[in-house]
Each structure stands twice: as C-alpha cells, then as structure tokens.
Design a protein around this motif. Structure first.
Motif: not given
Length: 120
Positions: A107, A76, A7, A105, A90, A3, A5, A88, A92
């Motif tokens: 951000y 959310e 955002a 990840h 995710m 996964g 992540r 955000r 996979n």
C-alpha cells in the motif's frame, strides 16, 4: 497460488500520473514477493471513477517480460466516502509454499490508510 493485493493513489488524473503510480505499485509487489514474470498468472487492475485518463494495465503490459501476462481492468464500486483517486492491483501468482500470512501486500501513497496494518 496466492492473490497479492496492492493500492496507491494519484494526485492528478493524467496518463503520466496513472502510469507512474501503477508501475511503482506493480514493481513494489514484484520485488517484495520475489516474483518472476512466469510466476504471475494474471493481474486485475481497478480504479475509482475519478480516474479515466488512461488504463493502468498499459504500462504493466509494456514492461519487458510481462507482455504476455493477462491483465484486466475494472472500475471500483462507487461507495460514498471511499478513498478517491485510487488504483488497486490484485496480482495472482504461483509463489510455491509461501504461507498466506507471509505474502507481502503493498500500500503506497494515500492508499496506506486502507490497510495501515500492512502498509510500510
């Protein structure tokens, strides 16, 4: 399977701002993790309750070669004091033998405060 992540934030609740932020974030995740469309099993998108002008899944679905990747959108949990105007993702993906700590990840924008240890 890992996964991945990510955002980001938007400064206005418009389809244009939501689409641009989503694509910037998704493309950064794909690039940083060397992903090809066939490596991605699914993408989960979420938004804070102050984002309702457009679905973040739409621009991802419209990218060449990503139209068959399953994408789902959710809202959310509205926690008091949470980061506002936040999108955000995710992702996979099957990344082979990449160790969990080597997954990148992403951000961006105001979301860097969520994980300053991972933000570049």
């Amino acid at each position: 399977m890992r996964g991945i992540r990510g955002a980001t934030t938007v400064t206005e609740n418009t389809p244009e701002a939501i689409y641009k932020a989503t694509i910037d974030l998704f493309q950064a995740i794909v690039t940083e993790n060397n992903l090809a469309p066939e490596m991605i099993s699914s993408v989960l998108t979420s938004v804070t309750s102050d984002i309702d002008a457009a679905f973040p899944a739409k621009p991802i679905r419209e990218l060449a070669d990503f139209e068959f990747v399953p994408i789902m959108g959710v809202m959310e949990i509205p926690v008091t004091g949470a980061l506002a105007m936040c999108i955000r993702l995710m992702v996979n993906a099957e990344v082979g033998e990449v160790p969990q700590q080597d997954v990148v990840h992403v951000y961006l924008e105001g979301a860097r405060v969520l994980r300053p240890d991972l933000a570049k």
